[in-house]
Enzyme design. Structure first.
Site, mmCIF file in Angstrom:
data_model
loop_
_atom_site.group_PDB
_atom_site.id
_atom_site.type_symbol
_atom_site.label_atom_id
_atom_site.label_comp_id
_atom_site.label_asym_id
_atom_site.label_seq_id
_atom_site.Cartn_x
_atom_site.Cartn_y
_atom_site.Cartn_z
ATOM 1 N N ARG A 60 -55.793 -42.682 17.205
ATOM 2 C CA ARG A 60 -56.598 -41.610 17.471
ATOM 3 C C ARG A 60 -55.773 -40.463 18.365
ATOM 4 O O ARG A 60 -55.775 -41.003 19.031
ATOM 5 C CB ARG A 60 -57.360 -41.695 17.695
ATOM 6 C CG ARG A 60 -58.464 -42.668 16.409
ATOM 7 C CD ARG A 60 -60.090 -42.506 16.169
ATOM 8 N NE ARG A 60 -60.587 -40.820 16.004
ATOM 9 C CZ ARG A 60 -61.839 -40.822 16.366
ATOM 10 N NH1 ARG A 60 -62.648 -41.966 16.589
ATOM 11 N NH2 ARG A 60 -62.381 -40.066 15.654
ATOM 12 N N CYS A 138 -73.094 -36.493 16.505
ATOM 13 C CA CYS A 138 -72.924 -37.109 17.079
ATOM 14 C C CYS A 138 -73.582 -38.254 17.643
ATOM 15 O O CYS A 138 -74.372 -38.028 17.847
ATOM 16 C CB CYS A 138 -71.231 -36.845 16.845
ATOM 17 S SG CYS A 138 -69.897 -38.151 16.373
ATOM 18 N N ASP A 209 -64.332 -35.977 23.751
ATOM 19 C CA ASP A 209 -62.852 -36.786 23.606
ATOM 20 C C ASP A 209 -62.149 -36.578 24.486
ATOM 21 O O ASP A 209 -61.226 -37.355 25.238
ATOM 22 C CB ASP A 209 -62.676 -36.869 22.375
ATOM 23 C CG ASP A 209 -63.589 -37.654 21.560
ATOM 24 O OD1 ASP A 209 -64.572 -37.163 20.338
ATOM 25 O OD2 ASP A 209 -63.627 -38.836 20.615
ATOM 26 N N LYS A 220 -66.806 -33.664 18.694
ATOM 27 C CA LYS A 220 -66.535 -34.118 17.724
ATOM 28 C C LYS A 220 -66.935 -32.886 16.805
ATOM 29 O O LYS A 220 -67.234 -31.338 17.280
ATOM 30 C CB LYS A 220 -67.888 -34.332 17.129
ATOM 31 C CG LYS A 220 -68.085 -34.741 15.832
ATOM 32 C CD LYS A 220 -67.120 -35.578 14.671
ATOM 33 C CE LYS A 220 -66.748 -36.224 14.997
ATOM 34 N NZ LYS A 220 -65.571 -36.852 14.362
HETATM 35 C C1 RUB Z 1 -67.196 -38.852 18.289
HETATM 36 C C2 RUB Z 1 -67.650 -38.423 19.530
HETATM 37 C C3 RUB Z 1 -68.599 -38.620 21.003
HETATM 38 C C4 RUB Z 1 -67.303 -38.754 21.289
HETATM 39 C C5 RUB Z 1 -67.931 -39.854 22.814
HETATM 40 O O1 RUB Z 1 -66.127 -39.023 17.447
HETATM 41 O O2 RUB Z 1 -67.269 -36.657 19.184
HETATM 42 O O3 RUB Z 1 -68.670 -37.351 20.867
HETATM 43 O O4 RUB Z 1 -66.180 -40.152 21.150
HETATM 44 O O5 RUB Z 1 -68.281 -40.667 22.827
HETATM 45 P P1 RUB Z 1 -65.645 -40.180 16.262
HETATM 46 P P2 RUB Z 1 -68.687 -41.744 24.129
HETATM 47 O O6 RUB Z 1 -66.897 -41.638 15.922
HETATM 48 O O7 RUB Z 1 -65.268 -39.485 15.693
HETATM 49 O O8 RUB Z 1 -64.707 -41.301 17.440
HETATM 50 O O9 RUB Z 1 -69.453 -40.611 24.937
HETATM 51 O O10 RUB Z 1 -69.128 -43.179 23.444
HETATM 52 O O11 RUB Z 1 -67.195 -42.212 24.111
#
Ligand code: RUB
Length: 317
Positions: A60, A138, A209, A220
């Site tokens: 990723r 998301c 991310d 997302k």
């Molecule tokens: C998940 C997404 C989340 C971030 C943060 O995308 O966009 O908002 O990754 O997640 P995908 P966290 O499902 O494509 O991985 O707060 O759990 O780190």
């Protein structure tokens, strides 16, 4: 190597989802791999680990928390290279993995406490509004951490969450919050503007991310749309994220790559000659972010580099 490739596939295919889970799994997979490699020299060992690191990183591309974690482990290993022998490597890697894991989990805990303070204990009811509504997009474990903490503190609020096409990660958010007794309204992504105005949303929190040196957040696809709706409707828009998602390479000019995913996630059997696009993330400019909720407190997203370099000097490029 075969086992590592199978595990990497779990991240690539989104069986393991979200930046935090991806980072935690990747460092665990590297540590497990270290226990299986056979080498005759320390340099050979480091080379094999570097190969494994690359395989994991490529699963990723838009995941600095994973890249920072893998760098954290490898940098520490290189630093102690003169004092260890081959037999020590798996144990060392495991202890660096534990150190990075602790950084992430402590950051999440602090963010949950700080973020929950944004949700009021006593609601000032008006003639027009008698509930507090939080909206998210998301599935972000950091955001659900905040909401679960607020619930634990006895606060009453409703959450609106988007289903998040095409992989429907929003269902994970909805189930997690429902299980904790939080009222959830689940909507299709394209209803986000409608929901913000119809339910007079009080607060929007999304995860991240990646965070760049300019304070841009990558999250997302749909996040920018939600930020623009928040701007138009004057709803406070926050991003909750450990600073470990800061991408240090952006400070020296590199642009963060936006992950594009396979088109069959959108349409398995599309008509011939149709190009189906599936961008997974998008940018939200600092202009639309009221605050970044981090382990170091809430501040403008453009300050991320300053806090990151003070909290995690070993990870600065
Ligand atoms: C998940 C997404 C989340 C971030 C943060 O995308 O966009 O908002 O990754 O997640 P995908 P966290 O499902 O494509 O991985 O707060 O759990 O780190």
């Amino acid at each position: 190597m075969e086992v590592l490739l199978k595990r990497a596939e779990k991240i690539r295919s989104l069986e393991i989802q979200g930046a935090t889970n991806t980072a935690l799994s990747a460092i665990e997979f590297l540590s497990e791999y270290a226990k299986t490699i056979k080498c005759t020299t320390l340099d050979e060992c480091i080379m094999k680990l570097k190969e494994a690191k690359q395989i994991l990183e490529q699963t990723r591309p838009t995941e600095p928390a994973m890249q920072n974690g893998l760098n954290f482990i490898m940098n520490k290993l290189k630093k102690c290279k003169g004092d260890i022998c081959i037999e020590d490597v798996p144990r060392k890697i495991e202890s660096f993995e534990e150190d990075y894991k602790a950084l992430i989990l402590n950051a999440k805990k602090k963010i949950a406490e700080i973020g929950a303070n944004r949700i009021p204990k006593i609601l000032k009811k008006t003639e027009y509004k008698d509930d507090f509504v939080v909206m998210t997009h998301c599935h972000s474990s950091v955001v659900t951490g905040i909401l679960l903490k607020a619930k634990e503190q006895g606060k009453t609020f409703r959450v609106i969450n988007t289903e998040t096409q095409p992989k429907l990660q929003g269902r994970k958010t909805a189930k997690e919050l429902l299980d904790a007794g939080i009222e959830v309204l689940h909507i299709v992504d394209s209803a986000m503007r409608w929901a913000v105005s119809t339910y007079q949303v009080d607060l929007i929190i999304i995860g991240a991310d990646s965070i760049t040196s300019e304070g841009t957040v990558l999250n997302k696809i749909g996040s920018r749309l939600l930020a623009l709706v928040a701007h138009e409707e004057h709803v406070p828009f926050y991003v909750a994220s450990p600073l470990l998602k800061y991408q240090p390479l952006t400070t020296v000019g590199f642009l963060e790559e936006i992950e594009t995913r396979p088109s069959d996630e959108v349409w398995k059997d599309p008509p011939k000659n149709l190009r189906v696009l599936n961008p997974a993330f998008e940018t939200v400019s600092r202009r639309y972010i009221d605050g970044l909720i981090t382990e170091a407190g809430i501040f403008a997203s453009s300050h991320a580099h300053w806090y990151f370099s003070r909290l995690y000097p070993d990870l600065v490029e």
